[in-house]
Design a protein around this motif. Structure first.
Motif, PDB file in Angstrom:
ATOM      1  N   PRO A  72       0.759  -1.250   0.000  1.00 35.97           N
ATOM      2  CA  PRO A  72       0.000   0.000   0.000  1.00 35.97           C
ATOM      3  C   PRO A  72       0.789   1.300   0.000  1.00 35.97           C
ATOM      4  O   PRO A  72       0.259   2.333  -0.406  1.00 35.97           O
ATOM      5  CB  PRO A  72      -0.841  -0.098   1.281  1.00 35.97           C
ATOM      6  N   ASN A  73       2.050   1.292   0.445  1.00 43.71           N
ATOM      7  CA  ASN A  73       2.766   2.565   0.501  1.00 43.71           C
ATOM      8  C   ASN A  73       4.261   2.352   0.286  1.00 43.71           C
ATOM      9  O   ASN A  73       4.765   1.233   0.402  1.00 43.71           O
ATOM     10  CB  ASN A  73       2.495   3.274   1.842  1.00 43.71           C
ATOM     11  N   PRO A  74       4.979   3.430  -0.003  1.00 47.38           N
ATOM     12  CA  PRO A  74       6.421   3.303  -0.275  1.00 47.38           C
ATOM     13  C   PRO A  74       7.221   2.713   0.886  1.00 47.38           C
ATOM     14  O   PRO A  74       8.162   1.950   0.665  1.00 47.38           O
ATOM     15  CB  PRO A  74       6.866   4.742  -0.550  1.00 47.38           C
ATOM     16  N   GLU A  75       6.827   3.028   2.119  1.00 52.25           N
ATOM     17  CA  GLU A  75       7.553   2.486   3.270  1.00 52.25           C
ATOM     18  C   GLU A  75       7.417   0.960   3.338  1.00 52.25           C
ATOM     19  O   GLU A  75       8.383   0.251   3.599  1.00 52.25           O
ATOM     20  CB  GLU A  75       7.054   3.116   4.585  1.00 52.25           C
ATOM     21  N   SER A  76       6.207   0.465   3.108  1.00 56.68           N
ATOM     22  CA  SER A  76       5.981  -0.990   3.109  1.00 56.68           C
ATOM     23  C   SER A  76       6.761  -1.654   1.985  1.00 56.68           C
ATOM     24  O   SER A  76       7.353  -2.717   2.175  1.00 56.68           O
ATOM     25  CB  SER A  76       4.496  -1.303   2.935  1.00 56.68           C
TER      26      SER A  76
END
Length: 143
Positions: A72-76
């Protein structure tokens, strides 16, 4: 039916999880099962030496990227791309170990769900001169 002997070694994986590789011998045949590991030639090449079959977990970089893209997101995505390879085995490294260990056949397992068998087997064949294939659920082999 003859008996068998089994030896295990602890292999590098996530710090909080113990992972083992197994060397099983029966009737003159040897089977190696990698377990989950951050591939390390120091462990696997000598342990798998001259085995009839090496069953090794494997992933492709293409599958790793595809799975990360679905997060879902760049960090993940960054975390997944960083942590997964530190605990698992990329196919070209696995194939080089199989070649160095002189194993007769290489069965790839524990594949990422989006891993294309054609990519995995093709990459394996670039680095390993023996038979390489993606193992199937429920498949049985004679060694």
């Amino acid at each position: 039916m003859g008996g068998f002997t089994a030896d295990a070694i602890e292999v590098p994986h996530a710090p909080e999880i113990q992972s083992l590789s197994w060397r099983i011998r029966s009737n003159g045949s040897t089977l190696i099962v990698s377990g989950d590991l951050a591939t390390d030639r120091m462990f696997m090449a000598p342990f798998a030496a001259d085995a009839d079959l090496l069953i090794h977990e494997s992933y492709s970089n293409e599958a790793l990227d595809a799975m990360a893209a679905d997060l879902p997101n760049p960090e993940s995505r960054d975390r997944f791309r960083r942590l997964f390879p530190s605990n698992h085995s990329e196919i070209s490294v696995v194939a080089k170990i199989a070649e160095e260990a002189r194993v007769k056949r290489l069965a790839l397992t524990h594949l990422l769900s989006v891993a294309g068998e054609i990519v995995l087997v093709g990459t394996g064949k670039e680095h390993y001169s023996g038979e390489v294939f993606a193992a199937q659920v429920g498949e049985s082999l004679e060694i």
